[in-house]
Motif scaffolding. Sequence first.
Motif, mmCIF file in Angstrom:
data_model
loop_
_atom_site.group_PDB
_atom_site.id
_atom_site.type_symbol
_atom_site.label_atom_id
_atom_site.label_comp_id
_atom_site.label_asym_id
_atom_site.label_seq_id
_atom_site.Cartn_x
_atom_site.Cartn_y
_atom_site.Cartn_z
ATOM 1 N N GLU A 132 -50.677 -29.035 -22.827
ATOM 2 C CA GLU A 132 -50.289 -30.360 -22.344
ATOM 3 C C GLU A 132 -49.208 -30.971 -23.226
ATOM 4 O O GLU A 132 -48.228 -31.536 -22.741
ATOM 5 C CB GLU A 132 -51.511 -31.287 -22.345
ATOM 6 N N CYS A 133 -49.401 -30.839 -24.559
ATOM 7 C CA CYS A 133 -48.414 -31.395 -25.485
ATOM 8 C C CYS A 133 -47.100 -30.632 -25.386
ATOM 9 O O CYS A 133 -46.018 -31.229 -25.420
ATOM 10 C CB CYS A 133 -48.932 -31.327 -26.912
ATOM 11 N N ALA A 134 -47.209 -29.298 -25.239
ATOM 12 C CA ALA A 134 -45.994 -28.489 -25.139
ATOM 13 C C ALA A 134 -45.240 -28.846 -23.864
ATOM 14 O O ALA A 134 -44.010 -28.987 -23.868
ATOM 15 C CB ALA A 134 -46.361 -27.013 -25.152
ATOM 16 N N ALA A 135 -45.974 -29.024 -22.764
ATOM 17 C CA ALA A 135 -45.339 -29.358 -21.487
ATOM 18 C C ALA A 135 -44.706 -30.744 -21.570
ATOM 19 O O ALA A 135 -43.605 -30.969 -21.077
ATOM 20 C CB ALA A 135 -46.361 -29.297 -20.365
ATOM 21 N N ILE A 148 -45.594 -32.937 -15.820
ATOM 22 C CA ILE A 148 -46.330 -32.144 -16.808
ATOM 23 C C ILE A 148 -47.337 -31.228 -16.098
ATOM 24 O O ILE A 148 -47.381 -30.022 -16.360
ATOM 25 C CB ILE A 148 -47.031 -33.071 -17.834
ATOM 26 N N SER A 149 -48.113 -31.784 -15.156
ATOM 27 C CA SER A 149 -49.101 -30.953 -14.437
ATOM 28 C C SER A 149 -48.416 -29.823 -13.705
ATOM 29 O O SER A 149 -48.930 -28.702 -13.654
ATOM 30 C CB SER A 149 -49.884 -31.730 -13.370
ATOM 31 N N SER A 195 -47.263 -23.972 -13.361
ATOM 32 C CA SER A 195 -46.392 -22.808 -13.195
ATOM 33 C C SER A 195 -46.314 -21.943 -14.447
ATOM 34 O O SER A 195 -46.139 -20.740 -14.361
ATOM 35 C CB SER A 195 -44.993 -23.247 -12.739
ATOM 36 N N LYS A 196 -46.457 -22.512 -15.628
ATOM 37 C CA LYS A 196 -46.269 -21.716 -16.846
ATOM 38 C C LYS A 196 -47.535 -21.498 -17.670
ATOM 39 O O LYS A 196 -47.624 -20.523 -18.407
ATOM 40 C CB LYS A 196 -45.200 -22.361 -17.733
ATOM 41 N N LEU A 233 -47.051 -22.256 -24.764
ATOM 42 C CA LEU A 233 -47.405 -22.357 -26.181
ATOM 43 C C LEU A 233 -46.480 -21.500 -27.039
ATOM 44 O O LEU A 233 -46.074 -20.421 -26.638
ATOM 45 C CB LEU A 233 -48.853 -21.894 -26.380
ATOM 46 N N PRO A 234 -46.158 -21.994 -28.244
ATOM 47 C CA PRO A 234 -45.298 -21.196 -29.132
ATOM 48 C C PRO A 234 -46.022 -19.909 -29.539
ATOM 49 O O PRO A 234 -47.241 -19.907 -29.737
ATOM 50 C CB PRO A 234 -45.093 -22.117 -30.342
ATOM 51 N N LYS A 235 -45.275 -18.824 -29.667
ATOM 52 C CA LYS A 235 -45.871 -17.532 -29.994
ATOM 53 C C LYS A 235 -45.830 -17.288 -31.500
ATOM 54 O O LYS A 235 -44.768 -17.293 -32.115
ATOM 55 C CB LYS A 235 -45.096 -16.421 -29.282
#
Lengths: 400, 208
Positions: free
Chosen positions: A19-22, A321-322, A327-328, A333-335
């Motif tokens: 959610e934060c990343a989006a 955001i939703s 879709s992703k 999230l960072p890898k």
Amino acid sequence: MKKYMKKTPEGLKDMLYEECAAKAEIERSITELFTMRGYSRAITPTIEYYDLFDDDMTGIPQEQMYKLMSMTGRIMALRPDMTIPIARLVSTRLKDMPAPIRLYYTENIFKVNINGSGHENEITQSGIELIGAKGFCADLEVLDMAVKVFEKCGITDYTIEMGHAGFFDSLVGGLGVDGEKKESIRKSIESKNYAELSRILSGMEDSPAAEVLKLLPSLYGGAEILDEAERLCAGNEAAMECLDYLRELYVKLTDISSGSSINLDLGMVHRNNYYTGVVFRGYINGYGNTVISGGRYDKLMEKFGRDMPATGFAVENNALISSLIASKGSRLLPKVGAVIYAERGYEAKAVILAGSLADEGCINRLCFSGGEEGAVSCAKELGAQRVYIVAEQVKTVELR
Amino acid sequence: MRPIRIALTKGRLEKSAVELFERMGLDCTELKNKGRRLILPVGEYEMVLAKANDVLTYVEHGVCDIGFVGKDTIAEKGGNFYEMLDLGFGRCRFAVAGPDGCDIFTGHREMTVATKYPNIASQYFESRGMDVRLIKIEGSVELAPLLGLADAIVDIVETGQTLKENGLSVIEEIMPISARTIVNVASLKTRKNEIQKFTNGIIKALSL
């Protein structure tokens, strides 16, 4: 333990991970879009004087605002809207700035919903305000920006619909009804309540305007509804002017926004004491709420003593955001690329390594226990490809 | 994309709604033999059975596109949706009622009114310029004046039989009530053709 220690207040929530990343990605995209089109960011206080958001000004009922008392006994409110504070700002700090003024914002606004309604009370909105500009090109710019918000955020399945506040006014003006009756007509058109609308308008059958008003809730769709409205309004000059204007905007916007769905709803009469010209809304197919809401509000600045035309819109970032999460998902999230373990005595060396890996763009984490084995299993869990064991020598373990 | 989902109020309106769907040519076999299932296929649609207040909630949030619900619930709870059709069935009315011959409109004494519908009651008395004390009652509201808790009640009146058998009568009617079709704001715009097909079907069936 205290009773309210472990829960968030009604309508408010925490956000984490995807959610934060989006949220960050959406805000980045929107900021880029607004900045590239010449808009500058404005930040205003979260808390303002309640007078600013008075019902007469905003149409927001007082029970929907969070209120508090200042140390000096003044009533304060958590802002329920961003356009009003920006109008205040433009009429004060920017009073000598030549028009047009282009500002954008991404801020949280607050609204008190009934407990248990499931609606959110803290909403992140992004939006633009184009102040001191009137006319076709300004309206087209703002509508185009609304379309671009969807496109920039990777949403293809959206609908933009346009209406005109002046159209309703041109019809209701000819009825000779008082303010209260006008408001009940507006309300029943807004909620497409045909039954209630016919009841209110019964007895006015000889007025051509009343006949058009009765049909207003059904006048939504493509260009064909403009043809129908023109046929119905023949002779009403003010109404025809609104329709001509809408048609031109509709045609031009459809031309420049390929593949999207641009529609019209002449029964869009929300906040009619606020909007004065073209109004519009945006929807994402499959998302049950309005995502974008905007339009021309030429009478607001005057209330702040600086009579200027203005237009703009706000986006509910949550909807975007939703849609991005749908879709992703976890790909947002960072890898993590590496895990580092320090033997006792080599902690500083490990922290230096973590810093230089980060500088090279490799996301990494320190692992605090379990030795090499623990670091490897931690790396596997995170999907990291490399483990560093830091001692006198640095040992590198490659994972597949 | 999922099928158009329709929320139907369980109970009083259910039977008339099923009759309406059949007149629209929809196959209601599953709906009539629902057992304990809560989501049922009806023709190309998905029918969801819910309590009246929940019909508003599901439609407002967009998890159902269309709802069948009484005006009483809409007037009391409100919400953001389109209220598109008055279906004409499930007719009754909101009314103020009290013991036969009572007068609640004169005098300086504070009136106490019992009701299941505090918002309706509050708006009504406000429009009459009266400041009354409201008490929310969940079940048979008629009991409140009989037990001496309230001077009057605001409630739904269908035939007036319950009032009559308990020595109460209608003092004034507040508003007529009937079943309505509501539609989610975004659904009407993003799935216009499917929704119009359904609502046009209703209009046609109602005029038969």
